[in-house]
Every structure is written in structure tokens, then in C-alpha cells.
Write an enzyme that holds these catalytic residues in place. Sequence first.
Site, PDB file in Angstrom:
ATOM      1  CD  GLU A   1      -1.193  -6.281   4.729  1.00  0.00           C
ATOM      2  OE1 GLU A   1      -0.888  -6.454   3.528  1.00  0.00           O
ATOM      3  OE2 GLU A   1      -1.316  -5.152   5.244  1.00  0.00           O
TER       4      GLU A   1
ATOM      5  CB  CYS B   1      -0.996  -0.030   1.161  1.00  0.00           C
ATOM      6  SG  CYS B   1      -2.442   0.984   0.805  1.00  0.00           S
TER       7      CYS B   1
ATOM      8  CG  HIS C   1      -3.497  -3.538   2.924  1.00  0.00           C
ATOM      9  ND1 HIS C   1      -2.447  -3.100   3.702  1.00  0.00           N
ATOM     10  CD2 HIS C   1      -4.186  -2.428   2.565  1.00  0.00           C
ATOM     11  CE1 HIS C   1      -2.497  -1.782   3.816  1.00  0.00           C
ATOM     12  NE2 HIS C   1      -3.544  -1.352   3.137  1.00  0.00           N
TER      13      HIS C   1
HETATM   14  N1  GLN Z   1      -1.809   6.701   2.931  1.00  0.00           N
HETATM   15  C1  GLN Z   1      -2.000   5.965   1.720  1.00  0.00           C
HETATM   16  C2  GLN Z   1      -3.384   6.187   1.155  1.00  0.00           C
HETATM   17  O1  GLN Z   1      -4.294   6.555   1.860  1.00  0.00           O
HETATM   18  C3  GLN Z   1      -1.712   4.508   1.920  1.00  0.00           C
HETATM   19  C4  GLN Z   1      -2.687   3.836   2.831  1.00  0.00           C
HETATM   20  C5  GLN Z   1      -2.197   2.528   3.378  1.00  0.00           C
HETATM   21  O2  GLN Z   1      -1.002   2.239   3.354  1.00  0.00           O
HETATM   22  N2  GLN Z   1      -3.097   1.710   3.898  1.00  0.00           N
HETATM   23  O3  GLN Z   1      -3.601   5.961  -0.006  1.00  0.00           O
END
Ligand code: GLN
Length: 545
Positions: free
Chosen positions: A522, A389, A520
Site C-alpha cells: 500500500e 503483513c 506493505h
Molecule cells: N506484528 C507483525 C510483525 O511485527 C506484523 C507487523 C505488521 O503488520 N506491520 O511482524
Amino acid sequence: MAADPKYIFVVGGVMSGIGKGVASSAIGRILKSKGFKVTAIKIDPYINVDAGTMNPTEHGEVFVLEDGYETDQDMGNYERFLGETLPSINYMTTGRVYQEVIRRERNLEYKGRNVQVVPDVPLEVIRRIQEAQRVAGAEITLIEVGGTIGEYENILFLEAARMLKHKFPKDVAIVMLSYLPIPGNIGEMKTKPTQHASRELNSVGLQADIILARAQVPLDDKRKEKIALFCNVSPERVISAPDVSSIYDVPLNYEKDGLGDTLCDVLGLPKRPTDLSEWEAFVQKSKNGTKELKIAVVGKYFETGAFVLADSYISVLESLKHAAYAQDAKLKISYLDSEVYETDASKLSELKNFDGVLVPGGFGSRGVEGIIAAINFARENKVPYFGLCYGMQLLVIEYARNKAGLAGATTAEINKDAAHPVIDIMPDQKDKMLKADYGGTMRLGTYPCALKEGTVAQAAYGKKEIAERHRHRYEVNPEYIKKIEDAGLVFSGTSPDHTLMEIAELPATEHPFFLGTQFHPEFLSRPLSPHPLFVAFVKACAARS
Ligand code: GLN
């Protein structure tokens, strides 16, 4: 006719932090291994409507469900132990419950009567529990009540348990997870706190059917008899729950004390054999690992200890474990503070001593320049890199700055007026931010992703289309895609309409592993089926070590 559904409430006595989530997950695994259809519910007593608005360094990881609900990390444990995908109805907080009661009151659904804390709030809790049971078609529904017995916060949830038990006395079991301290100066295991917790439970009209006795070591018969006598259970319903080196040992330990059959006994269910053979094989494999993989998790870290951090990234850590165990490897994880690299770039060379670098999800500007420097180091020195992410967005920024000639490239999350916002806010998120509409409004949950033929990602998954869980507001800015691709970065996964960049990578010919995902992964790794991208990353790390 199908048998009546059964409910098991897991409540905590004495103190928090002794592993109620893992205990509930382990019970679920055992019952599933007996062939029962099981589902699991987590109740968190706080007012927050979901876990999305809480700081993970205080509360632990935010686990995103398939349908996008932002929940507590215990939901992740349930999914991993049970191997099931759970819907949002399986998670509730005080805030969520009250929100629904108030909504119904405003809609005149209580038909003008006086809506009261008792019984209307517990009735809403019961309605949600029964709805989750129905949706899953579960024979057994586990309900973990957060907090500890004796607190004000969870009293209405315990009242719901009492009311449900009153209605279905034969179908509801109460399991109390307690703790037996061994004070250093006495050297003897003490049962008194458990006796008090048991009485406290009695005072809200509940009697434990089974007591899980957490302690440093297994209980002796004397202790079991004492708890049995004073807490009003038979000695075989006192189950040893000693400290373990791995959470995956817990179902096996409980079975040593016959927990599965005892539960069946309490609930009047037929006794069936427990088949934990696959689980046992996994646990064995997790202990046989010879090769040690040193992985650096780089991020912005405050004054939090490794314990807190492990909680904030629990799904990432478990995913790494699942993948490593499958490769007969064991892990040594180090948390490296990226802010150090911002003041002293020479420190970056420490990354050479690792077999892989991982940057997990995150928000905000703190430590970001240090992370970008670490990604740059991993790319240039061919250290396997995996970005999740934010870790993917920062990978794109690093590449844009240093390979695509976009000096000062950054994310609009940090600088709205940047010359090159290669990561930009998603169009539908702009309005939400202007209205300060933060709760549950990110791009959340499962979305499909098409994979490009002949890429690292496609080889890892072995298929063309996948679906993964998301939690973000920003995306790769479409205006920069061509420029970045021309510089050599491959967007190997995109939304099926190719508008949203989901995976960025370097070809295998250029780097042993340099890949980031907007989603994600994970959240989908399971002990018995490790996630393909974690497996590919761990393999690259193993090749380096
Ligand atoms: N801050 C980034 C966004 O909002 C990544 C979010 C995250 O890593 N879950 O897009």
C-alpha cells in the site's frame, strides 16, 4: 545559474483536521504540473522522534518511507500526489530536531558556546529544510507545519519560517489554510475566526501571502474582499477550498481560483501553463465507476469510529481506490470486527456477501483468532483474500493449522512457547526486544524480493524481481517452510537468497485470489499507477461481483 530555491510554508489557522496535508499535496501537484521540481516536508510538533511509536488509532497510519523512516500519513499523501519517493530528511518532529541539537552539543560542534532554544533550534529546522531541498534538487520546497497557529507546540517551527523569510524575503511564501464556519442558526459564512488566525500569525512575525479558505461551499466575492481587507492580502490571493467528495479533486479546485499562478506571482517565478490533464482524467475515471465492489476490512477494532479507522489504514484505502478506479469500479468498504467471530462463529457467513476480504497490518493478540477464522472462511468459500503483513502471517498460520496438520500453529508474537511457532521473531530482533529497544528498530523500509515463475504474484507484477517497503519483527519460521509448502501453499516471493518468505499464495487454479505479503504494498500505490497486487485483488473481487 540556477534560480534561488523557493520555499512555501503551509500553516493552519482556526482549527485542525481541515486537510492541511491534502492542501500541501495539492499545491505540490499543481506546481509539479507546471514543470517545477518540487519536494515536500512535513513537520510534526510532537516529542516522539518518529511516528513509529504512536498508536495508529490515535494518530493515524504510520507511513514508512523507502529508507525505512516511520512517518506521518501526510508523507503518504505527498508521495501519492507528487508521484515522488521522499527521503527521511523530509520529515521532522520536535524530538528529532532536539535529538540532533543535543547530539551536536555533546560533540562540541557548537564550539563551547551557549546553545539556546532560539536561535539554535530554528536554525537546525532550517538546516534540515535546506538539506531536503538540496537532496531533491528542488526548485520549490513545500513545508507543512503541523498543528494550528497559536499553539505553543509549533512556535519554534514558525520562528524558523520567519528567520528563513528574513534571510530570503523574495523566496519564501506563507500559505495559511483557514476555516470559515457557517453556524446553523445564522446560515452565513463567518470570516472572523480567519481574521483572528491571521493576527495570531502576525504576532509571530509572519504575514500570510495566500489564504486557502476551507469551508462547506466556495467563497463569494464579498467574503473574499472581507478576508482580503482584514487579513492584509489582495482578493485574488484568497482561494476557495470548498468541501469535496474526493481528495483528488483538490488540485483541480485550487486551479479554478488560479492558485498556481498566484504562487508563482508571490515567489517571482515565471508563469507557466498547468498541465493537469492526466490528473483530470484520473479524477473523471474515479467518478464514472459503475460497478460497486464490496470489500470487508477485517481487524481488531475498538470503540473507534469509521473515520478514525479510515485514517489508520489510509494508504490501504487509497490503494484500493486507485485499483478500483482503474477497473471502472467504485468501492464500498466495511470494517468488520474480528472479535465477533471469536464468540459467534455463525457470524462468519456475513463474509459471503462481500466481493473480497482484506486484512491489513497489525500487532498483538487481540482479535487474532477471529481474523484467522475469517481467513479460513475466505479460503474455503473462495472469497478473494488479500493479507498485508500481519494479514499474510495469519494466512500462513491458518494454512498451517488446517492444511499442514500443525494444530495450534501460531505466531511467537502471541505465544513464545507455542508448540508450532510457524511465525517467529527474526533472529536480529530478539536482542532488541530484550533491551526494550523499540523505536525505529523493526525490519523497516525497502528490500528486494524475487518472484517465482508462473505464480499469481509474478503474473501481477509482470517481472521477476521487485522491491517493497517493510515494517515487521516476525517472519515465516524457516523450520516450517517445507511442511507448509508440501501442504500446497506457495511462497511466490522470497528475499533474493530465498531465506525470507515475502509472499504466500494459493495457485490460481485453486482459489480466485488468496495471497498475502510480508511487505506493505500500500505504500507504493499511486493514483496514476495503481499497485499491481491491488489491481489483481480488485480484478478478482470484480469477477466475483
Ligand atoms: N506484528 C507483525 C510483525 O511485527 C506484523 C507487523 C505488521 O503488520 N506491520 O511482524
